[in-house]
Motif scaffolding. Structure first.
Motif, PDB file in Angstrom:
ATOM      1  N   VAL A 177      20.526 121.598  32.626  1.00  0.00           N
ATOM      2  CA  VAL A 177      19.900 120.891  33.755  1.00  0.00           C
ATOM      3  C   VAL A 177      18.929 121.810  34.487  1.00  0.00           C
ATOM      4  CG1 VAL A 177      20.337 119.896  36.031  1.00  0.00           C
ATOM      5  CG2 VAL A 177      21.731 119.199  34.089  1.00  0.00           C
ATOM      6  N   GLU A 178      19.343 123.040  34.701  1.00  0.00           N
ATOM      7  CA  GLU A 178      18.458 123.980  35.390  1.00  0.00           C
ATOM      8  C   GLU A 178      17.279 124.376  34.498  1.00  0.00           C
ATOM      9  OE1 GLU A 178      19.036 126.820  39.052  1.00  0.00           O
ATOM     10  OE2 GLU A 178      20.600 126.953  37.530  1.00  0.00           O
ATOM     11  N   ALA A 179      17.516 124.429  33.196  1.00  0.00           N
ATOM     12  CA  ALA A 179      16.435 124.754  32.263  1.00  0.00           C
ATOM     13  C   ALA A 179      15.370 123.656  32.273  1.00  0.00           C
ATOM     14  CB  ALA A 179      16.992 124.929  30.851  1.00  0.00           C
ATOM     15  N   LYS A 180      15.781 122.406  32.373  1.00  0.00           N
ATOM     16  CA  LYS A 180      14.828 121.297  32.441  1.00  0.00           C
ATOM     17  C   LYS A 180      13.939 121.426  33.673  1.00  0.00           C
ATOM     18  CE  LYS A 180      17.769 117.956  30.007  1.00  0.00           C
ATOM     19  NZ  LYS A 180      18.578 116.700  30.125  1.00  0.00           N
ATOM     20  N   THR A 187       7.922 131.245  27.547  1.00  0.00           N
ATOM     21  CA  THR A 187       6.470 131.252  27.385  1.00  0.00           C
ATOM     22  C   THR A 187       6.045 130.483  26.139  1.00  0.00           C
ATOM     23  OG1 THR A 187       6.291 133.395  28.518  1.00  0.00           O
ATOM     24  CG2 THR A 187       4.441 132.735  27.125  1.00  0.00           C
ATOM     25  N   GLN A 188       6.755 130.702  25.047  1.00  0.00           N
ATOM     26  CA  GLN A 188       6.461 129.984  23.808  1.00  0.00           C
ATOM     27  C   GLN A 188       6.664 128.477  23.986  1.00  0.00           C
ATOM     28  OE1 GLN A 188       9.094 131.818  21.014  1.00  0.00           O
ATOM     29  NE2 GLN A 188       7.877 133.698  20.820  1.00  0.00           N
ATOM     30  N   THR A 189       7.723 128.118  24.678  1.00  0.00           N
ATOM     31  CA  THR A 189       8.030 126.700  24.896  1.00  0.00           C
ATOM     32  C   THR A 189       6.943 126.024  25.721  1.00  0.00           C
ATOM     33  OG1 THR A 189      10.404 127.135  24.772  1.00  0.00           O
ATOM     34  CG2 THR A 189       9.729 125.084  25.836  1.00  0.00           C
ATOM     35  N   LEU A 190       6.498 126.679  26.782  1.00  0.00           N
ATOM     36  CA  LEU A 190       5.451 126.101  27.617  1.00  0.00           C
ATOM     37  C   LEU A 190       4.177 125.856  26.814  1.00  0.00           C
ATOM     38  CD1 LEU A 190       5.746 128.037  31.011  1.00  0.00           C
ATOM     39  CD2 LEU A 190       6.517 125.718  30.478  1.00  0.00           C
ATOM     40  N   ALA A 237      10.147 121.623  21.389  1.00  0.00           N
ATOM     41  CA  ALA A 237      10.064 122.903  22.102  1.00  0.00           C
ATOM     42  C   ALA A 237      11.137 122.997  23.176  1.00  0.00           C
ATOM     43  CB  ALA A 237       8.673 123.052  22.718  1.00  0.00           C
ATOM     44  N   ASP A 238      11.342 121.905  23.894  1.00  0.00           N
ATOM     45  CA  ASP A 238      12.364 121.905  24.939  1.00  0.00           C
ATOM     46  C   ASP A 238      13.748 122.147  24.332  1.00  0.00           C
ATOM     47  OD1 ASP A 238      10.305 121.355  26.630  1.00  0.00           O
ATOM     48  OD2 ASP A 238      11.093 119.437  27.347  1.00  0.00           O
ATOM     49  N   ARG A 239      14.006 121.466  23.225  1.00  0.00           N
ATOM     50  CA  ARG A 239      15.300 121.628  22.557  1.00  0.00           C
ATOM     51  C   ARG A 239      15.496 123.077  22.110  1.00  0.00           C
ATOM     52  NH1 ARG A 239      19.884 118.156  21.549  1.00  0.00           N
ATOM     53  NH2 ARG A 239      21.113 119.237  19.977  1.00  0.00           N
ATOM     54  N   TYR A 240      14.445 123.668  21.599  1.00  0.00           N
ATOM     55  CA  TYR A 240      14.502 125.078  21.171  1.00  0.00           C
ATOM     56  C   TYR A 240      14.860 125.969  22.355  1.00  0.00           C
ATOM     57  CZ  TYR A 240      12.427 129.738  20.693  1.00  0.00           C
ATOM     58  OH  TYR A 240      12.203 131.090  20.735  1.00  0.00           O
TER      59      TYR A 240
END
Length: 207
Positions: free
Chosen positions: A41-44, A72-75, A88-91
């Motif tokens: 939840v906090e990661a989201k 950074t990679q996810t963004l 990317a979010d799942r990763y």
């Protein structure tokens, strides 16, 4: 006196939350792994705000750089397309939870679906968000007392007929073992302290 009462209340909550984990194995373990757990939840929120800082508290200092790099990679990837955003979010969620679990010395077995959190743990989270533990403490204490009374009654009744036959004796033994193990679970929670190597609550080992 108020502070002492507050510490005693918090100690009881800790003990019975631990008891829930001891008597319901596997439920507490799903907490940090769940998609609706506090870590994800906090990661989201961190991804939506493009600020990694809030999630860094979930990992050790030694792992901070790895989380920053994954963030950074996810963004960068999530801007490519809706499908890329989802992957990317799942990763990032998996990376964060895996490293968080490793920091606790616990295995990572994948993300659990929303709703996998044990009700008692979810209620503990809500109490923390609301800033009051009173209702939670009363509910858990009442549930634990009910369990002790129920198992005691079954063992007590079976004991009266324990010597009437071998079958009745075995029924008593089964009821007795269940009763004693339940009580032992409470004692174990009191003496061993919280999960994940965290410090025990104030005065948790005092009688």
């Amino acid at each position: 006196m108020k502070e002492m009462g507050r510490q005693a209340l918090l100690r009881r909550v800790t003990i019975f939350l631990l008891l829930a984990g001891l008597l319901l194995p596997g439920l507490a373990a799903a907490h940090c792994d769940a998609l609706d757990g506090p870590v994800v939840v906090e990661a989201k929120g961190a991804l939506e705000n493009q600020d990694v800082t809030p999630v860094l508290k979930w990992v050790r200092a030694a792992d901070e750089e790895a989380i920053r790099a994954a963030f950074t990679q996810t963004l960068a990837v999530r801007q490519l397309s809706p499908a890329a955003k989802e992957l990317a979010d799942r990763y990032f969620f998996e990376t964060l939870v895996r490293i968080h679990r490793a920091g606790e010395g616990a295995p990572y077995t994948g993300l659990k679906p929303a709703g996998a959190i044990a009700p008692v743990v979810a209620r503990a989270d809500r109490a923390l968000q609301q800033g009051s533990v009173d209702d939670l403490a009363k509910a858990i204490a009442a549930h634990a007392e009910e369990g002790v009374r129920d198992y005691f009654q079954l063992a007590h009744e079976a004991r009266q007929q324990a010597n009437s036959s071998v079958a009745a004796g075995r029924e008593f033994v089964e009821a007795y073992v269940t009763y004693v193990h339940y009580v032992e679970g409470i004692a174990k929670a009191v003496h061993e302290g919280p999960h994940h190597g965290q410090p025990a609550a104030p005065n948790a080992h005092q009688h």
